[in-house]
Design a protein around this motif. Structure first.
Motif, PDB file in Angstrom:
ATOM      1  N   MET A   1      11.856  -3.882  13.408  1.00  0.00           N
ATOM      2  CA  MET A   1      12.169  -2.590  12.798  1.00  0.00           C
ATOM      3  C   MET A   1      11.736  -2.594  11.334  1.00  0.00           C
ATOM      4  O   MET A   1      12.078  -3.503  10.599  1.00  0.00           O
ATOM      5  CB  MET A   1      13.672  -2.344  12.910  1.00  0.00           C
ATOM      6  N   ILE A   2      10.971  -1.604  10.943  1.00  0.00           N
ATOM      7  CA  ILE A   2      10.430  -1.572   9.583  1.00  0.00           C
ATOM      8  C   ILE A   2      11.105  -0.462   8.793  1.00  0.00           C
ATOM      9  O   ILE A   2      11.252   0.652   9.294  1.00  0.00           O
ATOM     10  CB  ILE A   2       8.907  -1.282   9.604  1.00  0.00           C
ATOM     11  N   SER A   3      11.485  -0.792   7.543  1.00  0.00           N
ATOM     12  CA  SER A   3      11.939   0.259   6.647  1.00  0.00           C
ATOM     13  C   SER A   3      10.728   0.705   5.829  1.00  0.00           C
ATOM     14  O   SER A   3      10.170  -0.098   5.066  1.00  0.00           O
ATOM     15  CB  SER A   3      13.035  -0.277   5.718  1.00  0.00           C
ATOM     16  N   PRO A   4      10.271   1.946   5.976  1.00  0.00           N
ATOM     17  CA  PRO A   4       9.066   2.378   5.247  1.00  0.00           C
ATOM     18  C   PRO A   4       9.150   2.136   3.742  1.00  0.00           C
ATOM     19  O   PRO A   4       8.154   1.811   3.110  1.00  0.00           O
ATOM     20  CB  PRO A   4       8.984   3.867   5.573  1.00  0.00           C
ATOM     21  N   LEU A   5      10.352   2.261   3.162  1.00  0.00           N
ATOM     22  CA  LEU A   5      10.484   2.059   1.719  1.00  0.00           C
ATOM     23  C   LEU A   5      10.211   0.610   1.321  1.00  0.00           C
ATOM     24  O   LEU A   5       9.892   0.334   0.178  1.00  0.00           O
ATOM     25  CB  LEU A   5      11.892   2.449   1.263  1.00  0.00           C
ATOM     26  N   ARG A   6      10.367  -0.300   2.283  1.00  0.00           N
ATOM     27  CA  ARG A   6      10.174  -1.724   1.944  1.00  0.00           C
ATOM     28  C   ARG A   6       8.808  -2.240   2.372  1.00  0.00           C
ATOM     29  O   ARG A   6       8.397  -3.307   1.939  1.00  0.00           O
ATOM     30  CB  ARG A   6      11.290  -2.557   2.595  1.00  0.00           C
ATOM     31  N   ASP A   7       8.120  -1.502   3.219  1.00  0.00           N
ATOM     32  CA  ASP A   7       6.791  -1.914   3.686  1.00  0.00           C
ATOM     33  C   ASP A   7       5.761  -1.336   2.725  1.00  0.00           C
ATOM     34  O   ASP A   7       5.070  -0.363   3.010  1.00  0.00           O
ATOM     35  CB  ASP A   7       6.584  -1.402   5.116  1.00  0.00           C
ATOM     36  N   THR A   8       5.639  -1.975   1.549  1.00  0.00           N
ATOM     37  CA  THR A   8       4.860  -1.361   0.472  1.00  0.00           C
ATOM     38  C   THR A   8       3.351  -1.343   0.753  1.00  0.00           C
ATOM     39  O   THR A   8       2.648  -0.475   0.240  1.00  0.00           O
ATOM     40  CB  THR A   8       5.129  -2.073  -0.868  1.00  0.00           C
ATOM     41  N   VAL A   9       2.877  -2.276   1.569  1.00  0.00           N
ATOM     42  CA  VAL A   9       1.429  -2.307   1.864  1.00  0.00           C
ATOM     43  C   VAL A   9       1.044  -1.056   2.664  1.00  0.00           C
ATOM     44  O   VAL A   9       0.110  -0.322   2.299  1.00  0.00           O
ATOM     45  CB  VAL A   9       1.062  -3.596   2.646  1.00  0.00           C
ATOM     46  N   THR A  10       1.798  -0.800   3.742  1.00  0.00           N
ATOM     47  CA  THR A  10       1.506   0.391   4.549  1.00  0.00           C
ATOM     48  C   THR A  10       1.830   1.658   3.767  1.00  0.00           C
ATOM     49  O   THR A  10       1.123   2.669   3.864  1.00  0.00           O
ATOM     50  CB  THR A  10       2.318   0.361   5.862  1.00  0.00           C
ATOM     51  N   LEU A  11       2.890   1.585   2.979  1.00  0.00           N
ATOM     52  CA  LEU A  11       3.291   2.753   2.192  1.00  0.00           C
ATOM     53  C   LEU A  11       2.160   3.171   1.242  1.00  0.00           C
ATOM     54  O   LEU A  11       1.868   4.361   1.091  1.00  0.00           O
ATOM     55  CB  LEU A  11       4.559   2.425   1.392  1.00  0.00           C
ATOM     56  N   ARG A  12       1.508   2.183   0.647  1.00  0.00           N
ATOM     57  CA  ARG A  12       0.394   2.483  -0.261  1.00  0.00           C
ATOM     58  C   ARG A  12      -0.750   3.167   0.493  1.00  0.00           C
ATOM     59  O   ARG A  12      -1.319   4.168   0.032  1.00  0.00           O
ATOM     60  CB  ARG A  12      -0.110   1.198  -0.930  1.00  0.00           C
ATOM     61  N   ALA A  13      -1.079   2.620   1.663  1.00  0.00           N
ATOM     62  CA  ALA A  13      -2.161   3.208   2.470  1.00  0.00           C
ATOM     63  C   ALA A  13      -1.792   4.631   2.907  1.00  0.00           C
ATOM     64  O   ALA A  13      -2.623   5.542   2.872  1.00  0.00           O
ATOM     65  CB  ALA A  13      -2.424   2.331   3.685  1.00  0.00           C
ATOM     66  N   ALA A  14      -0.536   4.812   3.292  1.00  0.00           N
ATOM     67  CA  ALA A  14      -0.087   6.147   3.724  1.00  0.00           C
ATOM     68  C   ALA A  14      -0.096   7.118   2.540  1.00  0.00           C
ATOM     69  O   ALA A  14      -0.420   8.300   2.700  1.00  0.00           O
ATOM     70  CB  ALA A  14       1.315   6.060   4.331  1.00  0.00           C
ATOM     71  N   ALA A  15       0.241   6.603   1.347  1.00  0.00           N
ATOM     72  CA  ALA A  15       0.267   7.459   0.156  1.00  0.00           C
ATOM     73  C   ALA A  15      -1.143   7.930  -0.188  1.00  0.00           C
ATOM     74  O   ALA A  15      -1.356   9.096  -0.548  1.00  0.00           O
ATOM     75  CB  ALA A  15       0.884   6.715  -1.020  1.00  0.00           C
ATOM     76  N   LEU A  16      -2.111   7.007  -0.067  1.00  0.00           N
ATOM     77  CA  LEU A  16      -3.504   7.380  -0.338  1.00  0.00           C
ATOM     78  C   LEU A  16      -3.926   8.488   0.619  1.00  0.00           C
ATOM     79  O   LEU A  16      -4.534   9.493   0.213  1.00  0.00           O
ATOM     80  CB  LEU A  16      -4.395   6.145  -0.173  1.00  0.00           C
ATOM     81  N   GLU A  17      -3.544   8.349   1.879  1.00  0.00           N
ATOM     82  CA  GLU A  17      -3.857   9.376   2.877  1.00  0.00           C
ATOM     83  C   GLU A  17      -3.135  10.686   2.536  1.00  0.00           C
ATOM     84  O   GLU A  17      -3.688  11.772   2.675  1.00  0.00           O
ATOM     85  CB  GLU A  17      -3.428   8.878   4.256  1.00  0.00           C
ATOM     86  N   PHE A  18      -1.891  10.546   2.088  1.00  0.00           N
ATOM     87  CA  PHE A  18      -1.059  11.705   1.714  1.00  0.00           C
ATOM     88  C   PHE A  18      -1.739  12.518   0.607  1.00  0.00           C
ATOM     89  O   PHE A  18      -1.847  13.738   0.689  1.00  0.00           O
ATOM     90  CB  PHE A  18       0.303  11.162   1.253  1.00  0.00           C
ATOM     91  N   PHE A  19      -2.232  11.815  -0.431  1.00  0.00           N
ATOM     92  CA  PHE A  19      -2.883  12.519  -1.546  1.00  0.00           C
ATOM     93  C   PHE A  19      -4.197  13.159  -1.087  1.00  0.00           C
ATOM     94  O   PHE A  19      -4.517  14.279  -1.473  1.00  0.00           O
ATOM     95  CB  PHE A  19      -3.155  11.556  -2.708  1.00  0.00           C
ATOM     96  N   ARG A  20      -4.940  12.409  -0.261  1.00  0.00           N
ATOM     97  CA  ARG A  20      -6.205  12.963   0.246  1.00  0.00           C
ATOM     98  C   ARG A  20      -5.945  14.201   1.089  1.00  0.00           C
ATOM     99  O   ARG A  20      -6.669  15.193   1.000  1.00  0.00           O
ATOM    100  CB  ARG A  20      -6.941  11.911   1.083  1.00  0.00           C
ATOM    101  N   LEU A  21      -4.902  14.118   1.897  1.00  0.00           N
ATOM    102  CA  LEU A  21      -4.591  15.243   2.782  1.00  0.00           C
ATOM    103  C   LEU A  21      -4.140  16.466   1.972  1.00  0.00           C
ATOM    104  O   LEU A  21      -4.487  17.600   2.299  1.00  0.00           O
ATOM    105  CB  LEU A  21      -3.504  14.847   3.783  1.00  0.00           C
ATOM    106  N   ALA A  22      -3.392  16.208   0.895  1.00  0.00           N
ATOM    107  CA  ALA A  22      -2.947  17.319   0.044  1.00  0.00           C
ATOM    108  C   ALA A  22      -4.152  18.044  -0.542  1.00  0.00           C
ATOM    109  O   ALA A  22      -4.198  19.278  -0.572  1.00  0.00           O
ATOM    110  CB  ALA A  22      -2.038  16.794  -1.066  1.00  0.00           C
ATOM    111  N   LEU A  23      -5.137  17.255  -0.974  1.00  0.00           N
ATOM    112  CA  LEU A  23      -6.362  17.851  -1.521  1.00  0.00           C
ATOM    113  C   LEU A  23      -7.119  18.586  -0.423  1.00  0.00           C
ATOM    114  O   LEU A  23      -7.611  19.697  -0.621  1.00  0.00           O
ATOM    115  CB  LEU A  23      -7.242  16.763  -2.147  1.00  0.00           C
ATOM    116  N   TYR A  24      -7.165  17.960   0.755  1.00  0.00           N
ATOM    117  CA  TYR A  24      -7.851  18.569   1.899  1.00  0.00           C
ATOM    118  C   TYR A  24      -7.209  19.922   2.229  1.00  0.00           C
ATOM    119  O   TYR A  24      -7.895  20.912   2.450  1.00  0.00           O
ATOM    120  CB  TYR A  24      -7.749  17.620   3.099  1.00  0.00           C
ATOM    121  N   GLU A  25      -5.878  19.936   2.224  1.00  0.00           N
ATOM    122  CA  GLU A  25      -5.179  21.191   2.560  1.00  0.00           C
ATOM    123  C   GLU A  25      -5.458  22.273   1.523  1.00  0.00           C
ATOM    124  O   GLU A  25      -5.609  23.444   1.850  1.00  0.00           O
ATOM    125  CB  GLU A  25      -3.680  20.934   2.705  1.00  0.00           C
TER     126      GLU A  25
END
Lengths: 138, 251
Positions: A1-25
């Protein structure tokens, strides 16, 4: 079981996608406004909306981190937990990478893809044409 | 509903819910549903999201824990016809023999509380933020619930740290089965909402214990129904509903 707040490696990758998606939108909103007159390439982009790569919990965590970061920046008296500080550092690192990929237009501050020749909003020329540089150097 | 009551909503004592099935009135009588019982229900609520092709599959299970709570707290039922002279409550484990659909509806009626839809003007109070609820609670006529309107909860202004706690509660989740393809299981934010309620509540109007209005903050924290706590504090933190009134009614 993963806590997203503690999985900083994936969180960083997801954040990069999040910012890209915001720009895309943001781009898609603009494109949708012009869709009646869109070229085929634009229509194809509209139909190819990117999906999210990671589990939903990561994006919810990013939204939370950006909310508390904004609260702090506005002067709210809040304290961060250690997992929040580490997670926020990962999100900020992703934002730095995103900003490097998308430098702002010197005229209107709109973010554009690195290497774009003209600003997508105001049309300002961002990269001087090679021929112009050659002429200037001659 | 059997009409609006101007009397206080009695938090103590047995609590009835009543409904009709094909014109036949059925009444379920429960012992008092304590906060501990509500916490068990909240802990059993399951909200999961999983990637499903291009989209997301949302799984919600509010009902299993609710039915368990109904079975655990049901004292007696009225309206079921005795078969061969044997009353339903004389059957061993009779609570489990009741039709699941009836138990589910009874559980849903125990949750009949929401933010008041009456037209109210928001007045500024420098000391308190007010939330008004309407609830269906108890029944004195078989097949009908009694409605209580204008149940007022007054809160001390929330601190910035409490806002942060609320946002964190909304975002808590666990991912099972890998970061890319896994399921996101959302946390039980209602427990934290009850803690926030207990921290922030100052006064209430419209409720009673032993026929008397709740007199002190300590008494409110101890006696208020767990679900009324959750609904009122969630409304306190919620973003304003900007939907025009006509659209809400039409929806």
């Amino acid at each position: 079981m993963i806590s997203p707040l503690r999985d900083t490696v994936t969180l960083r990758a997801a954040a990069l996608e999040f910012f890209r998606l915001a720009l895309y939108e943001e781009e898609m909103e603009e494109l949708t406004r012009r869709v009646r007159h869109a070229q085929n390439a634009d229509r194809a982009r509209l139909a190819r909306e990117p999906g999210l790569t990671y589990a939903d919990g990561y994006y919810v965590a990013i939204d939370y981190l950006l909310t508390i970061e904004e609260m702090k920046e506005q002067g709210c008296d809040i304290t961060f937990r250690i997992d929040e500080l580490r997670a926020l550092a990962a999100v900020r690192s992703a934002r730095t990478e995103f900003q490097r990929e998308h430098p702002p237009c010197p005229r209107c501050s709109t973010l554009n893809a690195l290497g774009a020749q003209r600003c997508r909003k105001c049309g300002e020329q961002l990269i001087k044409m090679k021929t112009q540089r050659m002429q200037a150097g001659a | 509903m059997e009409g609006t009551q101007s009397v206080l909503l009695p938090l103590d004592g047995e609590r009835a819910v009543s409904f009709t099935d094909r014109g036949h009135a059925l009444t379920f009588i429960f012992r008092r549903i304590t906060q501990a019982e509500w916490l068990k229900v909240f802990a059993g609520v399951c909200v999961e999201k999983q990637k499903d092709g291009e989209g997301q599959l949302l799984t919600l299970d509010f009902d299993s824990a609710l039915v368990s709570m109904v079975e655990a707290n049901l004292v007696r039922v009225e309206g079921y016809k005795a078969k061969d002279g044997v009353e339903i409550t004389a059957i061993p484990n009779w609570q489990q023999r009741i039709r699941p659909g009836h138990k589910l509806l009874a559980g849903q009626l125990l949750q009949s509380v929401g933010v008041s839809d009456s037209d109210r003007e928001y007045s500024f109070d420098s000391e308190h933020d007010e939330v008004v609820l309407d609830a269906a609670w108890g029944s004195s006529t078989p097949g009908k619930m009694t409605e209580y309107r204008g149940l007022i909860h007054r809160f001390k202004p929330a601190t910035e740290q409490q806002y942060k706690r609320y946002y964190r509660a909304l975002s808590e989740s666990r991912v099972v089965g890998g970061s890319r393809t896994g399921r996101t299981i959302y946390g039980n934010r209602r427990t934290i909402l009850i803690e926030l309620y207990d921290d922030l509540i100052a006064e209430v109007d419209g409720y009673s214990i032993g026929g008397q209005p709740l007199a002190s903050r300590e008494q409110i924290v101890q006696e208020m129904d767990g679900l009324h706590k959750v609904i009122s504090i969630a409304e306190l933190f919620a973003a304003p509903d900007t939907t025009p009134k006509e659209e809400t009614a039409a929806a």
